[in-house]
Design a protein around this motif. Structure first.
Motif, PDB file in Angstrom:
ATOM      1  N   ASN A  29       0.823  -1.209   0.000  1.00  0.00           N
ATOM      2  CA  ASN A  29       0.000   0.000   0.000  1.00  0.00           C
ATOM      3  C   ASN A  29       0.857   1.258   0.000  1.00  0.00           C
ATOM      4  N   LEU A  30       1.927   1.249   0.792  1.00  0.00           N
ATOM      5  CA  LEU A  30       2.799   2.412   0.854  1.00  0.00           C
ATOM      6  C   LEU A  30       3.556   2.588  -0.450  1.00  0.00           C
ATOM      7  N   VAL A  31       4.090   1.505  -1.006  1.00  0.00           N
ATOM      8  CA  VAL A  31       4.773   1.598  -2.301  1.00  0.00           C
ATOM      9  C   VAL A  31       3.821   2.131  -3.362  1.00  0.00           C
ATOM     10  N   ALA A  32       2.582   1.631  -3.368  1.00  0.00           N
ATOM     11  CA  ALA A  32       1.595   2.098  -4.346  1.00  0.00           C
ATOM     12  C   ALA A  32       1.327   3.586  -4.174  1.00  0.00           C
ATOM     13  N   ALA A  33       1.186   4.033  -2.928  1.00  0.00           N
ATOM     14  CA  ALA A  33       0.928   5.447  -2.675  1.00  0.00           C
ATOM     15  C   ALA A  33       2.088   6.316  -3.142  1.00  0.00           C
ATOM     16  N   LEU A  34       3.308   5.859  -2.908  1.00  0.00           N
ATOM     17  CA  LEU A  34       4.484   6.607  -3.352  1.00  0.00           C
ATOM     18  C   LEU A  34       4.617   6.593  -4.871  1.00  0.00           C
ATOM     19  N   LEU A  35       4.335   5.444  -5.473  1.00  0.00           N
ATOM     20  CA  LEU A  35       4.455   5.325  -6.920  1.00  0.00           C
ATOM     21  C   LEU A  35       3.433   6.204  -7.630  1.00  0.00           C
ATOM     22  N   ARG A  36       2.258   6.361  -7.027  1.00  0.00           N
ATOM     23  CA  ARG A  36       1.213   7.194  -7.644  1.00  0.00           C
ATOM     24  C   ARG A  36       1.651   8.644  -7.780  1.00  0.00           C
ATOM     25  N   LEU A  37       2.614   9.068  -6.967  1.00  0.00           N
ATOM     26  CA  LEU A  37       3.086  10.447  -7.055  1.00  0.00           C
ATOM     27  C   LEU A  37       3.781  10.719  -8.379  1.00  0.00           C
ATOM     28  N   THR A  38       4.314   9.653  -9.016  1.00  0.00           N
ATOM     29  CA  THR A  38       4.999   9.825 -10.306  1.00  0.00           C
ATOM     30  C   THR A  38       4.363   8.993 -11.418  1.00  0.00           C
ATOM     31  N   SER A  39       3.715   7.886 -11.065  1.00  0.00           N
ATOM     32  CA  SER A  39       3.100   7.005 -12.067  1.00  0.00           C
ATOM     33  C   SER A  39       1.682   6.641 -11.613  1.00  0.00           C
ATOM     34  N   PRO A  40       0.745   7.569 -11.751  1.00  0.00           N
ATOM     35  CA  PRO A  40      -0.580   7.389 -11.141  1.00  0.00           C
ATOM     36  C   PRO A  40      -1.448   6.303 -11.762  1.00  0.00           C
ATOM     37  N   THR A  41      -1.064   5.739 -12.895  1.00  0.00           N
ATOM     38  CA  THR A  41      -1.947   4.800 -13.593  1.00  0.00           C
ATOM     39  C   THR A  41      -1.580   3.329 -13.394  1.00  0.00           C
ATOM     40  N   VAL A  42      -0.626   3.029 -12.527  1.00  0.00           N
ATOM     41  CA  VAL A  42      -0.226   1.638 -12.312  1.00  0.00           C
ATOM     42  C   VAL A  42      -1.299   0.923 -11.492  1.00  0.00           C
ATOM     43  N   PRO A  43      -1.920  -0.138 -12.022  1.00  0.00           N
ATOM     44  CA  PRO A  43      -2.958  -0.857 -11.269  1.00  0.00           C
ATOM     45  C   PRO A  43      -2.367  -1.525 -10.022  1.00  0.00           C
ATOM     46  N   PHE A  44      -3.125  -1.482  -8.919  1.00  0.00           N
ATOM     47  CA  PHE A  44      -2.631  -2.029  -7.655  1.00  0.00           C
ATOM     48  C   PHE A  44      -2.352  -3.525  -7.780  1.00  0.00           C
ATOM     49  N   LEU A  50       3.928  -7.827  -8.895  1.00  0.00           N
ATOM     50  CA  LEU A  50       5.336  -7.531  -9.150  1.00  0.00           C
ATOM     51  C   LEU A  50       6.155  -7.577  -7.864  1.00  0.00           C
ATOM     52  N   LEU A  51       5.668  -6.942  -6.807  1.00  0.00           N
ATOM     53  CA  LEU A  51       6.425  -6.856  -5.573  1.00  0.00           C
ATOM     54  C   LEU A  51       6.545  -8.211  -4.874  1.00  0.00           C
ATOM     55  N   LYS A  52       5.628  -9.114  -5.171  1.00  0.00           N
ATOM     56  CA  LYS A  52       5.687 -10.453  -4.592  1.00  0.00           C
ATOM     57  C   LYS A  52       6.458 -11.428  -5.467  1.00  0.00           C
ATOM     58  N   GLY A  53       7.037 -10.912  -6.573  1.00  0.00           N
ATOM     59  CA  GLY A  53       7.879 -11.741  -7.417  1.00  0.00           C
ATOM     60  C   GLY A  53       7.136 -12.518  -8.476  1.00  0.00           C
ATOM     61  N   ARG A  58       0.138  -7.780 -17.536  1.00  0.00           N
ATOM     62  CA  ARG A  58       0.223  -6.533 -18.289  1.00  0.00           C
ATOM     63  C   ARG A  58       1.627  -5.993 -18.136  1.00  0.00           C
ATOM     64  N   ARG A  59       2.282  -5.722 -19.247  1.00  0.00           N
ATOM     65  CA  ARG A  59       3.669  -5.280 -19.180  1.00  0.00           C
ATOM     66  C   ARG A  59       3.750  -3.861 -18.625  1.00  0.00           C
ATOM     67  N   LEU A  60       4.533  -3.703 -17.579  1.00  0.00           N
ATOM     68  CA  LEU A  60       4.836  -2.391 -17.035  1.00  0.00           C
ATOM     69  C   LEU A  60       6.149  -1.917 -17.641  1.00  0.00           C
ATOM     70  N   ASP A  61       6.240  -0.638 -17.945  1.00  0.00           N
ATOM     71  CA  ASP A  61       7.474  -0.147 -18.555  1.00  0.00           C
ATOM     72  C   ASP A  61       8.628  -0.280 -17.560  1.00  0.00           C
ATOM     73  N   ASP A  62       9.832  -0.352 -18.116  1.00  0.00           N
ATOM     74  CA  ASP A  62      11.019  -0.639 -17.303  1.00  0.00           C
ATOM     75  C   ASP A  62      11.227   0.392 -16.206  1.00  0.00           C
ATOM     76  N   ALA A  63      10.967   1.674 -16.506  1.00  0.00           N
ATOM     77  CA  ALA A  63      11.179   2.721 -15.505  1.00  0.00           C
ATOM     78  C   ALA A  63      10.226   2.547 -14.326  1.00  0.00           C
ATOM     79  N   THR A  64       8.979   2.168 -14.601  1.00  0.00           N
ATOM     80  CA  THR A  64       8.005   1.957 -13.528  1.00  0.00           C
ATOM     81  C   THR A  64       8.393   0.766 -12.678  1.00  0.00           C
ATOM     82  N   VAL A  65       8.831  -0.308 -13.320  1.00  0.00           N
ATOM     83  CA  VAL A  65       9.265  -1.482 -12.578  1.00  0.00           C
ATOM     84  C   VAL A  65      10.444  -1.135 -11.674  1.00  0.00           C
TER      85      VAL A  65
END
Length: 228
Positions: A29-44, A50-53, A58-65
């Motif tokens: 939840n915290l990572v998602a909240a922080l990521l939304r500050l720069t990449s607001p469209t990443v689905p939770f 991704l974070l669980k390995g 859906r392919r996420l761009d390399d910078a977002t990953v």
């Protein structure tokens, strides 16, 4: 847990165990909240996988990953790190956040112009001795840890201390301060983004931290009640 007080008194005074559980269970939840500050469209759900390995459908761009993985590492650091209210600790957090996506991670800003609210602004370069003095002054002046967390957040944003990712770094630094004193979790939800952006814009225009700190205190600090 104490009842919520008025700013600048801390919202929460929870145990070390409760604080650790709060951070560990809400890492995504915290990572998602922080990521939304720069990449607001990443689905939770994609981020959680991704974070669980896992493999996302859906392919996420390399910078977002890279940003997401960096944030996971930074959240792990503030969860387990010793207390440190100093430039060295804050620089290390910025270095973790910017790993692989920018130059000069963890270093004080070297360009005199920055992009703030989509506008180029000229700001004095931060000088190490002055920054260290300011950080010490914030620590001595703001005895309540919630107040201290919000004041250092505002300072990092106002000064644009680092070359990149100042807002995300400031949010993580504030959470690191809160986490060491059982102060809860600072996290802007998706439904709060528009209001948060308005507060930030006002802060950028005035340079006055009071309104931003009050809003974060009232609306963005959560405690054990959000645990599943």
């Amino acid at each position: 847990m104490d009842a919520k007080a008025n700013y600048p008194q801390g919202h929460y005074h929870i145990s070390y165990f409760e604080q650790q559980q709060l951070l560990i269970r809400n890492q995504t939840n915290l990572v998602a909240a922080l990521l939304r500050l720069t990449s607001p469209t990443v689905p939770f759900n994609q981020l959680n996988t991704l974070l669980k390995g896992g493999v996302t459908n859906r392919r996420l761009d390399d910078a977002t990953v890279q940003r997401a993985l960096n944030l996971r590492t930074a959240v792990a650091f503030i969860t387990s790190s010793p207390q440190g209210f100093d430039l060295l600790t804050f620089s290390h957090i910025n270095d973790l956040v910017t790993e692989g996506i920018g130059l000069g991670g963890g270093e004080l800003r070297k360009l005199g112009h920055v992009i703030v609210a989509d506008q180029q602004v000229d700001l004095p370069l931060p000088q190490q001795e002055a920054v260290e003095r300011d950080i010490l002054n914030i620590r001595l002046t703001h005895s309540d840890y919630t107040d201290r967390a919000l004041q250092i957040l505002a300072y990092i944003i106002r000064k644009q201390l680092f070359n990149e990712e100042n807002l995300v770094t400031a949010m993580l630094v504030a959470n690191q301060v809160l986490s060491k004193r059982g102060g809860g979790l600072l996290m802007v939800s998706q439904t709060q983004l528009a209001a948060f952006d308005r507060q930030l814009l006002g802060f950028y225009h005035t340079g006055e931290a009071d309104a931003l700190c009050h809003w974060l205190y009232d609306d963005a600090i959560v405690g054990p009640e959000i645990l599943p």
